[in-house]
Design an enzyme around this catalytic site. Structure first.
Site, PDB file in Angstrom:
ATOM      1  N   TYR A  80       2.614   9.927  -0.093  1.00 35.07           N
ATOM      2  CA  TYR A  80       3.765   9.434   0.746  1.00 35.07           C
ATOM      3  C   TYR A  80       5.160   9.619   0.391  1.00 35.07           C
ATOM      4  O   TYR A  80       6.140   9.599   0.903  1.00 35.07           O
ATOM      5  CB  TYR A  80       3.461   7.912   1.043  1.00 35.07           C
ATOM      6  CG  TYR A  80       2.215   7.282   1.523  1.00 35.07           C
ATOM      7  CD1 TYR A  80       1.410   8.067   2.142  1.00 35.07           C
ATOM      8  CD2 TYR A  80       2.091   5.950   1.479  1.00 35.07           C
ATOM      9  CE1 TYR A  80       0.140   7.818   2.652  1.00 35.07           C
ATOM     10  CE2 TYR A  80       0.903   5.509   2.081  1.00 35.07           C
ATOM     11  CZ  TYR A  80       0.042   6.376   2.794  1.00 35.07           C
ATOM     12  OH  TYR A  80      -1.233   5.822   3.166  1.00 35.07           O
ATOM     13  N   HIS A  85      -7.734   9.430  -2.089  1.00 40.22           N
ATOM     14  CA  HIS A  85      -7.175   9.398  -0.682  1.00 40.22           C
ATOM     15  C   HIS A  85      -8.024   9.802   0.414  1.00 40.22           C
ATOM     16  O   HIS A  85      -8.119   9.508   1.550  1.00 40.22           O
ATOM     17  CB  HIS A  85      -5.739  10.041  -0.719  1.00 40.22           C
ATOM     18  CG  HIS A  85      -4.815   9.778   0.424  1.00 40.22           C
ATOM     19  ND1 HIS A  85      -3.236   9.412   0.219  1.00 40.22           N
ATOM     20  CD2 HIS A  85      -4.988   9.255   1.566  1.00 40.22           C
ATOM     21  CE1 HIS A  85      -2.954   8.989   1.191  1.00 40.22           C
ATOM     22  NE2 HIS A  85      -3.856   8.829   2.064  1.00 40.22           N
ATOM     23  N   ASP A 136       0.865  -1.235  -0.114  1.00 43.31           N
ATOM     24  CA  ASP A 136       0.002   0.008  -0.185  1.00 43.31           C
ATOM     25  C   ASP A 136       0.845   1.263   0.075  1.00 43.31           C
ATOM     26  O   ASP A 136       1.813   1.474   0.779  1.00 43.31           O
ATOM     27  CB  ASP A 136      -0.924  -0.089   1.361  1.00 43.31           C
ATOM     28  CG  ASP A 136      -1.870   1.252   1.497  1.00 43.31           C
ATOM     29  OD1 ASP A 136      -2.845   1.031   0.564  1.00 43.31           O
ATOM     30  OD2 ASP A 136      -1.599   2.187   1.899  1.00 43.31           O
ATOM     31  N   LYS A 151      -2.965   6.018  -4.079  1.00 44.04           N
ATOM     32  CA  LYS A 151      -3.922   6.789  -4.048  1.00 44.04           C
ATOM     33  C   LYS A 151      -3.654   8.005  -4.746  1.00 44.04           C
ATOM     34  O   LYS A 151      -2.315   8.739  -4.633  1.00 44.04           O
ATOM     35  CB  LYS A 151      -4.189   6.884  -2.541  1.00 44.04           C
ATOM     36  CG  LYS A 151      -4.147   5.880  -1.833  1.00 44.04           C
ATOM     37  CD  LYS A 151      -4.301   5.956  -0.281  1.00 44.04           C
ATOM     38  CE  LYS A 151      -3.972   4.646   0.644  1.00 44.04           C
ATOM     39  NZ  LYS A 151      -2.613   4.348   0.994  1.00 44.04           N
TER      40      LYS A 151
HETATM   41  N1  LIG Z   1      -5.576   6.027   3.738  1.00 46.09           N
HETATM   42  C1  LIG Z   1      -5.162   6.869   4.665  1.00 46.09           C
HETATM   43  O1  LIG Z   1      -5.582   7.969   4.795  1.00 46.09           O
HETATM   44  C2  LIG Z   1      -3.949   6.172   5.601  1.00 46.09           C
HETATM   45  C3  LIG Z   1      -3.688   6.887   6.556  1.00 46.09           C
HETATM   46  C4  LIG Z   1      -2.962   6.118   7.554  1.00 46.09           C
HETATM   47  C5  LIG Z   1      -2.341   5.048   7.141  1.00 46.09           C
HETATM   48  N2  LIG Z   1      -2.626   4.422   5.940  1.00 46.09           N
HETATM   49  C6  LIG Z   1      -1.761   3.022   5.618  1.00 46.09           C
HETATM   50  O2  LIG Z   1      -2.120   2.152   6.674  1.00 46.09           O
HETATM   51  C7  LIG Z   1      -0.682   1.613   7.107  1.00 46.09           C
HETATM   52  C8  LIG Z   1      -0.463   1.157   8.532  1.00 46.09           C
HETATM   53  O3  LIG Z   1      -0.671   2.252   9.411  1.00 46.09           O
HETATM   54  P1  LIG Z   1       0.126   3.244  10.083  1.00 46.09           P
HETATM   55  O4  LIG Z   1       1.492   3.468   9.203  1.00 46.09           O
HETATM   56  O5  LIG Z   1      -0.523   4.292  10.561  1.00 46.09           O
HETATM   57  O6  LIG Z   1       0.460   2.342  11.095  1.00 46.09           O
HETATM   58  P2  LIG Z   1       0.261   0.824  12.004  1.00 46.09           P
HETATM   59  O7  LIG Z   1       0.366  -0.200  11.153  1.00 46.09           O
HETATM   60  O8  LIG Z   1      -1.127   0.998  12.879  1.00 46.09           O
HETATM   61  O9  LIG Z   1       1.539   0.785  12.985  1.00 46.09           O
HETATM   62  C9  LIG Z   1       2.990   0.939  12.675  1.00 46.09           C
HETATM   63  C10 LIG Z   1       3.654   0.623  13.863  1.00 46.09           C
HETATM   64  O10 LIG Z   1       3.709  -0.602  14.685  1.00 46.09           O
HETATM   65  C11 LIG Z   1       4.662  -1.221  14.752  1.00 46.09           C
HETATM   66  N3  LIG Z   1       4.559  -2.617  14.547  1.00 46.09           N
HETATM   67  C12 LIG Z   1       4.240  -3.260  13.257  1.00 46.09           C
HETATM   68  N4  LIG Z   1       4.212  -4.592  13.690  1.00 46.09           N
HETATM   69  C13 LIG Z   1       4.424  -4.741  14.837  1.00 46.09           C
HETATM   70  C14 LIG Z   1       4.750  -5.948  15.820  1.00 46.09           C
HETATM   71  N5  LIG Z   1       4.405  -7.312  15.125  1.00 46.09           N
HETATM   72  N6  LIG Z   1       4.920  -5.942  17.022  1.00 46.09           N
HETATM   73  C15 LIG Z   1       5.060  -4.546  17.557  1.00 46.09           C
HETATM   74  N7  LIG Z   1       5.152  -3.539  16.791  1.00 46.09           N
HETATM   75  C16 LIG Z   1       4.847  -3.633  15.471  1.00 46.09           C
HETATM   76  C17 LIG Z   1       5.765  -0.656  13.811  1.00 46.09           C
HETATM   77  O11 LIG Z   1       7.038  -0.780  14.375  1.00 46.09           O
HETATM   78  P3  LIG Z   1       7.963  -1.407  13.667  1.00 46.09           P
HETATM   79  O12 LIG Z   1       8.693  -0.821  12.191  1.00 46.09           O
HETATM   80  O13 LIG Z   1       9.168  -1.510  14.670  1.00 46.09           O
HETATM   81  O14 LIG Z   1       7.728  -2.712  13.308  1.00 46.09           O
HETATM   82  C18 LIG Z   1       4.969   0.908  13.762  1.00 46.09           C
HETATM   83  O15 LIG Z   1       5.739   1.529  14.590  1.00 46.09           O
HETATM   84  C19 LIG Z   1       0.171   2.951   6.478  1.00 46.09           C
HETATM   85  O16 LIG Z   1       1.507   2.654   6.569  1.00 46.09           O
HETATM   86  C20 LIG Z   1      -0.417   3.240   5.190  1.00 46.09           C
HETATM   87  O17 LIG Z   1      -0.004   2.367   4.053  1.00 46.09           O
HETATM   88  C21 LIG Z   1      -3.664   4.995   5.331  1.00 46.09           C
END
Ligand SMILES: NC(=O)c1ccc[n+]([C@@H]2O[C@H](COP(=O)([O-])OP(=O)(O)OC[C@H]3O[C@@H](n4cnc5c(N)ncnc54)[C@H](OP(=O)(O)O)[C@@H]3O)[C@@H](O)[C@H]2O)c1
Length: 257
Positions: free
Chosen positions: A48, A106, A43, A73
């Protein structure tokens, strides 16, 4: 891997890797590591500012393009007809590919008529540049408006979805309208790791807290796109398919909202 069926007939892998905030070599390496441990779904988004690094990570992994499901997006200021077409061409160039598996709006933008954007997305689909179209951060009201201005099927709504933010009414609406829900920020960007109840549930299952959340979402037929740069976390976040969480644990997670 399990798959969600999209309107085009394509199979969308239920687990993908998120790339928000990943830049430069960190992004390139995270994408390579993810593909090496078995991810086949990435994704990203023009906003980004990492699509070139995503492409390099894919190249480094040696995994062929047609084995990977790529979502990108279009940003909310590029929703005019010509801007959307141009944004998609830029994204294809940055990702070094000639098609996207899924292209999303987006964020909604009240200042630009949705009809115009969906006309552009339909052209992109007709031209074979995108296989499925969808939206992100759309509420039920936004989806109703979207479906009233286009005949083209909306395949996905990507929204924030985790135990503290659990929009079950939106999920129900999407299920009724053949729209697959993708959960972003499944760990609340990391905020959920200190939750006591979730930690207790994870311990009693001999699983990590991350795995419990992802499994809960997948059991609700929601696609997940957790972000990680750690190979161990990436592997753990994919290890979700030969175990279940029971109804009473599901209920506990539902009640955390
Ligand atoms: N459409 C939108 O508006 C929108 C908005 C926000 C996000 N997104 C998408 O959704 C994706 C995910 O959301 P996010 O980036 O906000 O964060 P998230 O996936 O909720 O959290 C990421 C955090 O979790 C940690 N983590 C991941 N797996 C882990 C595990 N097994 N154990 C412990 N810690 C873990 C990571 O650290 P480590 O690297 O140390 O594992 C990182 O600090 C984004 O990257 C993006 O692609 C889309």
């Amino acid at each position: 891997m399990q798959y969600a069926k999209l309107n085009s007939g394509a199979n969308m892998p239920m687990v993908g890797i998120g790339t928000w905030t990943l830049k430069g070599d960190k992004c390139r390496e995270s994408v390579r590591k993810a593909l090496e441990v078995g991810y086949i779904h990435i994704d990203t988004a023009e906003a980004y500012d990492n699509q070139e690094q995503v492409a390099l990570g894919i190249k480094d992994s040696g995994v062929e393009r047609d084995k990977i499901f790529i979502t990108s997006k279009v940003w909310k200021t590029n929703l005019r007809y010509d801007d959307t077409l141009e944004a998609c061409d830029n994204t294809l160039k940055e990702l070094q590919t000639d098609y996207l598996d899924l292209y999303l709006i987006h964020w909604p933008n009240d200042e630009i008529p949705m009809k115009e954007t969906f006309r552009a997305l339909t052209k992109l689909k007709d031209d074979g540049k995108v296989k499925d179209i969808g939206v992100s951060n759309f509420t039920i009201q936004h989806l109703e408006e979207a479906m009233s201005v286009t005949e083209t099927a909306i395949s996905v709504d990507q929204v924030k979805y985790h135990p503290y933010d659990n929009p079950n009414d939106l999920l129900e609406y999407c299920n009724e309208n053949n729209i697959v829900v993708t959960a972003y920020s499944p760990f609340g960007k990391g905020d959920l790791f200190s939750d006591e109840e979730l930690n207790k549930i994870a311990e009693s299952h001999d699983k990590s807290l991350a795995q419990i959340i992802l499994k809960w979402l997948i059991q609700k037929d929601i696609v997940v796109i957790p972000r990680s740069s750690s190979k161990d976390h990436l592997k753990a976040n994919l290890d979700l398919f030969d175990w279940e969480i029971s109804d009473d644990v599901v209920q506990k997670l539902e009640n955390l909202t």
